[in-house]
Design an enzyme around this catalytic site. Structure first.
Site, PDB file in Angstrom:
ATOM      1  N   GLU A 268       0.840  -1.211   0.000  1.00  0.00           N
ATOM      2  CA  GLU A 268       0.000   0.000   0.000  1.00  0.00           C
ATOM      3  C   GLU A 268       0.873   1.258   0.000  1.00  0.00           C
ATOM      4  O   GLU A 268       0.498   2.279  -0.572  1.00  0.00           O
ATOM      5  CB  GLU A 268      -0.959   0.000   1.194  1.00  0.00           C
ATOM      6  N   GLU A 297      -0.408  -0.522  -9.956  1.00  0.00           N
ATOM      7  CA  GLU A 297       0.007  -1.790  -9.360  1.00  0.00           C
ATOM      8  C   GLU A 297       1.504  -2.034  -9.549  1.00  0.00           C
ATOM      9  O   GLU A 297       2.140  -2.691  -8.726  1.00  0.00           O
ATOM     10  CB  GLU A 297      -0.837  -2.927  -9.964  1.00  0.00           C
TER      11      GLU A 297
HETATM   12 ZN    ZN Z   1      -2.365  -3.090  -5.151  1.00  0.00          ZN
END
Ligand code: ZN
Length: 502
Positions: A268, A297
């Site tokens: 995160e 991502e």
């Molecule tokens: Zn992620």
């Protein structure tokens, strides 16, 4: 109205609409982190009101008029200019919103809200039949949405474009093909390797407070600013940027398992660092937003896996970890690094290791594609799932809860989302290679606890561009190469070859 005025109107409209979105962000964070349960009904009303206001603003006919004016001006002459980027993205959003009739959007919202509840119950009882009628409606709706949005080659492209702009199913298939060919063989070699990790050391007793302290220390040393962010516990961890000065991350703690809090925090944190690096002066306009979910991502995966699971990272942090956790006092560094990198086919995607993770995504992508091509119906999914799962992982999930029912995405109508996870892994490998080309030995820096050079490189090469380039353009600009699975596969071979002695 002249083009300059129309553009100013659009910027003001965009920034105000984003402010409403950021108010929803605060409420969403509150709901998932601190809100008492009895607040739920009114919170739902608050969300409904804000969503309606945002929807009204995004479909305001004046936006269409402003766009027509600016699109015929020299504001779009240079496609990479601030104004051209914003205008292109506003147009894209406006078209997507106005191509779908209000009744269809309302129906989609209604069906997915009910489906999410049904999915929860179905997963609890491992009862696909309970979820099936809802999934059938969702598949019918997304097929209709794809038709209305339009596409060049196949319906799936219209859905994928929402999450990974400019990427097509055909391109994803080509990118994923080498992973499909080479990953199962690598997993097989790992399974038969002479050395195997002892993962039980990660399941000793790790007090929650010590975990939190250590997570905070790691986040801070990598570069998280507590004056502009928070770390809190939650059930399903996430990162959220409320505003440029307020980016929050969350994690979860298990006293009998060290990995989730630690690697959840670093993951995160990777998302948060990207959000922090986006150009703040463009906050509220498309240019100030992330390039794509895949690029997002790539940032979380890079920090979590390429940095946080590297031997060099732990050469710096392991002595500190041992001070925090008595359970690690008799565990050698190498044994710890091996354990956090264990490769083991498993049923649940979110618990998967770096290598088998992509097989979980391949499986979902192939099923989604077949659904949108009409080669598969919702009713066929459990069997199709199990069959492909066996082909990739070598065994069949024990039940549907650990198979076709495990993810929330389909119940929320998010078809076309899954590929972005593996695209993120591919991009991460490519970006890491490029950073090493520019900066030299990154692991030598990690060994000394130096993370700023990599972070600054990411800011300069990726973060500051916001949405100026698509993911594909960004990858090509930064790495000089088209997106490819080769760097990721080579990284796997090197890293797991060394760990497992194969
Ligand atoms: Zn992620």
């Amino acid at each position: 109205m002249d083009a300059k005025t129309a553009y100013e109107q659009l910027v003001a409209w965009s920034k105000e609409t984003s402010l409403l979105g950021s108010v929803m962000g605060v409420l969403g964070w509150d709901q998932r982190v601190t809100m008492p349960p009895k607040a739920t009904p009114y919170r739902a009303e608050q969300f409904a009101l804000l969503s309606r206001l945002i929807h009204e603003r995004t479909t305001d006919p004046r936006v269409g008029e402003w766009l027509q004016i600016v699109e015929q001006s020299d504001l779009v002459a240079d496609p990479e200019s601030d104004s051209a980027v914003n205008i292109r993205q506003w147009r894209r959003r406006y078209d997507r919103m106005t191509k779908l009739p209000t009744e269809l959007v309302a129906e989609f919202t209604r069906v997915t809200a009910i489906a999410e509840k049904a999915w929860e119950q179905a997963r609890e009882k491992s009862d696909f039949a309970h979820f099936k009628p809802h999934l059938e409606k969702i598949v019918a709706l997304v097929r209709e949405i794809a038709e209305r949005l339009g596409y060049e080659k196949e319906p799936y492209d219209a859905l994928l474009d929402e999450y990974e702009q400019g990427m097509t199913a055909e391109e994803v298939e080509a990118l994923f093909a080498p992973l499909r060919e080479r990953t199962p063989q690598l997993v097989e070699r790992i399974r038969n390797a002479p050395r195997q990790p002892d993962t039980s050391i990660l399941h000793r007793h790790y007090p929650r407070d010590a975990q939190e302290k250590f997570c905070r220390l790691v986040a801070e040393r990598i570069g998280f600013d507590w004056e502009a962010g928070r770390l809190d516990p939650t059930v399903h961890p996430f990162a959220t940027r409320i505003t440029p000065g307020d980016v929050r991350i969350t994690t979860r703690y298990y006293e009998d398992f060290l990995s989730p809090s630690l690697f959840g925090t670093i993951h995160e944190l990777g998302h948060a660092l990207y959000e922090i690096g986006l150009p703040a002066e463009h906050f509220g306009t498309p240019l100030g937003g992330a390039a794509s979910l895949g690029v997002h991502e790539s940032q979380s995966r890079m920090w979590e896996n390429f940095v946080g699971r590297s031997h060099a990272f732990w050469e710096h942090f392991y002595p500190i970890a041992q001070q925090h956790f008595g359970a690690l006092s008799d565990v050698p560094l190498d044994a710890f690094v091996f354990a956090i990198n264990a490769v083991q086919p498993s049923t649940i995607r979110v618990e998967a290791d770096e290598v088998t993770y992509n097989l979980h995504i391949l499986l979902r992508f192939e099923l989604e594609l077949a659904l949108l091509r009409g080669e598969l119906e919702a009713v066929d999914l459990p069997d199709a799932w199990n069959e492909r799962f066996r082909a990739y992982m070598g065994f069949t999930p024990p039940n549907d809860a650990e198979g076709v029912l495990q993810d929330v995405h389909w119940s929320g109508g998010m078809i076309g989302y899954f590929p972005t996870y593996t695209l993120g892994n591919l991009y991460a490998a490519m970006f890491f290679e490029a950073a090493e080309r520019d900066l030299g030995d990154l692991h030598a820096m990690f060994r000394k606890g130096e993370f700023t050079p990599l972070l600054e490189w990411l800011r300069e090469n990726i973060h500051q561009h916001g949405k100026r380039y698509t993911a594909k353009q960004l990858v090509e600009r930064v790495t000089g190469k088209a997106p490819s699975a080769e760097p990721l596969l080579n990284y796997f071979e090197r890293k797991f070859g060394a760990l497992y002695g194969i």
